[in-house]
Design an enzyme around this catalytic site. Structure first.
Site, PDB file in Angstrom:
ATOM      1  N   HIS A  11      57.971  36.678  13.597  1.00 37.82           N
ATOM      2  CA  HIS A  11      58.412  38.100  13.906  1.00 37.82           C
ATOM      3  C   HIS A  11      59.451  38.175  14.899  1.00 37.82           C
ATOM      4  CE1 HIS A  11      55.011  40.237  11.905  1.00 37.82           C
ATOM      5  NE2 HIS A  11      54.208  39.196  12.421  1.00 37.82           N
ATOM      6  N   LYS A  12      59.267  37.494  15.840  1.00 35.95           N
ATOM      7  CA  LYS A  12      60.491  37.227  17.020  1.00 35.95           C
ATOM      8  C   LYS A  12      61.759  37.033  16.497  1.00 35.95           C
ATOM      9  CE  LYS A  12      57.975  35.467  21.317  1.00 35.95           C
ATOM     10  NZ  LYS A  12      57.917  34.586  22.335  1.00 35.95           N
ATOM     11  N   ASP A  68      60.202  33.970  26.923  1.00 38.52           N
ATOM     12  CA  ASP A  68      58.791  34.011  27.014  1.00 38.52           C
ATOM     13  C   ASP A  68      58.569  35.261  27.793  1.00 38.52           C
ATOM     14  OD1 ASP A  68      56.400  32.578  27.297  1.00 38.52           O
ATOM     15  OD2 ASP A  68      56.240  32.847  29.537  1.00 38.52           O
ATOM     16  N   PHE A 148      53.622  43.158  16.460  1.00 39.12           N
ATOM     17  CA  PHE A 148      52.750  42.029  16.578  1.00 39.12           C
ATOM     18  C   PHE A 148      52.129  41.960  18.261  1.00 39.12           C
ATOM     19  CE2 PHE A 148      55.212  39.140  19.426  1.00 39.12           C
ATOM     20  CZ  PHE A 148      56.429  39.677  18.974  1.00 39.12           C
TER      21      PHE A 148
HETATM   22  P1  IMP Z   1      55.206  34.483  24.299  1.00 35.58           P
HETATM   23  O1  IMP Z   1      56.531  35.176  24.679  1.00 35.58           O
HETATM   24  O2  IMP Z   1      55.370  34.313  22.638  1.00 35.58           O
HETATM   25  O3  IMP Z   1      54.559  33.412  25.057  1.00 35.58           O
HETATM   26  O4  IMP Z   1      54.442  35.926  24.254  1.00 35.58           O
HETATM   27  C1  IMP Z   1      53.170  36.041  25.058  1.00 35.58           C
HETATM   28  C2  IMP Z   1      52.263  37.072  24.611  1.00 35.58           C
HETATM   29  O5  IMP Z   1      52.962  38.382  24.791  1.00 35.58           O
HETATM   30  C3  IMP Z   1      51.835  36.879  23.175  1.00 35.58           C
HETATM   31  O6  IMP Z   1      50.411  37.249  23.019  1.00 35.58           O
HETATM   32  C4  IMP Z   1      52.428  37.651  22.296  1.00 35.58           C
HETATM   33  O7  IMP Z   1      51.808  38.343  21.512  1.00 35.58           O
HETATM   34  C5  IMP Z   1      52.903  38.724  23.473  1.00 35.58           C
HETATM   35  N1  IMP Z   1      54.118  39.537  23.082  1.00 35.58           N
HETATM   36  C6  IMP Z   1      55.356  38.861  23.149  1.00 35.58           C
HETATM   37  N2  IMP Z   1      56.380  39.889  22.753  1.00 35.58           N
HETATM   38  C7  IMP Z   1      55.541  41.078  22.309  1.00 35.58           C
HETATM   39  C8  IMP Z   1      56.142  42.090  21.656  1.00 35.58           C
HETATM   40  O8  IMP Z   1      56.975  42.353  21.523  1.00 35.58           O
HETATM   41  N3  IMP Z   1      54.995  43.036  21.441  1.00 35.58           N
HETATM   42  C9  IMP Z   1      54.016  42.802  21.649  1.00 35.58           C
HETATM   43  N4  IMP Z   1      53.198  41.717  22.108  1.00 35.58           N
HETATM   44  C10 IMP Z   1      54.223  40.578  22.657  1.00 35.58           C
END
Ligand code: IMP
Length: 189
Positions: A11-12, A68, A148
């Site tokens: 997704h990212k 992050d 997500f």
């Molecule tokens: P990370 O940056 O992948 O470590 O994300 C940390 C947490 O934040 C994870 O649980 C992701 O699901 C949530 N997260 C990161 N980006 C988003 C977003 O755009 N929408 C919703 N949740 C996010």
């Protein structure tokens, strides 16, 4: 321009491809045969972003970046923050995280929160950092099926829909990642 995005989150990657446009080619580590987990043991978003980017840089010696993100909820003094991914425990699902968040907030009317994203970019060995933020509020019931993570409970300021109800194109216009990526992409223009 080719950039490895130190993430396993499709997704990212899709978001980043849309935001950065055709002049930057985003490659996932899995495409290069890396199937392990990128370590993430810092206590701040910046530390984690740097740790992930350095890990990929040392493995491939190629331009790369990592992000992050944390959801900072005011009524919880900024939690879950850097621990957003494992708020409900190690190896928990996004739904479990959302459930825990709603439970923690059930008795408060203070619903303000923000997503904060820090990117670490390594082009030639030296890291550079970029930050983006989006303010909003946490609603009481999940709504929408897009996006997500915490998207179904986050309504950005100025909107009456959650990130999960907005079209991906709408989220990508205002998201924390868009705002951080936008700063990073200025380097390539
Ligand atoms: P990370 O940056 O992948 O470590 O994300 C940390 C947490 O934040 C994870 O649980 C992701 O699901 C949530 N997260 C990161 N980006 C988003 C977003 O755009 N929408 C919703 N949740 C996010």
């Amino acid at each position: 321009m080719e950039l490895i995005f130190a993430t396993g989150n499709v997704h990212k990657c899709d978001e980043a491809r849309t935001i950065l446009g055709p002049s930057v080619s985003i490659i996932m580590p899995s495409t290069l045969g890396f199937s392990g987990k990128v370590p993430e043991t810092g206590t701040t978003l910046k530390e984690n972003a740097l740790q992930k980017a350095v890990f990929i840089w040392e493995k491939f010696r190629a331009p790369c970046f990592a992000d992050d993100t944390g959801l900072e909820v005011d009524a919880l003094n900024g939690a879950p923050g850097v621990y957003s991914a494992r708020y409900a425990g190690e190896a928990c699902s996004p739904l479990e995280n959302v459930k825990k968040l709603l439970h923690q907030l059930q008795n408060t009317s203070v619903r303000t929160a923000r997503f904060r994203c820090v990117i670490a970019l390594i082009l030639d060995g030296q890291p550079e950092f970029f930050e983006g933020m989006v303010e909003g509020k946490i609603i009481r019931e999940p709504k929408g099926t897009g996006g997500f993570g915490y998207d179904p409970v986050f309504v950005p300021d100025g909107y009456d829909k959650t990130f999960a109800q907005l079209m991906a194109t709408e989220k990508n216009l205002i998201s924390h990642r868009k705002r951080a990526l936008e700063k990073m992409v200025l380097l390539f223009r």
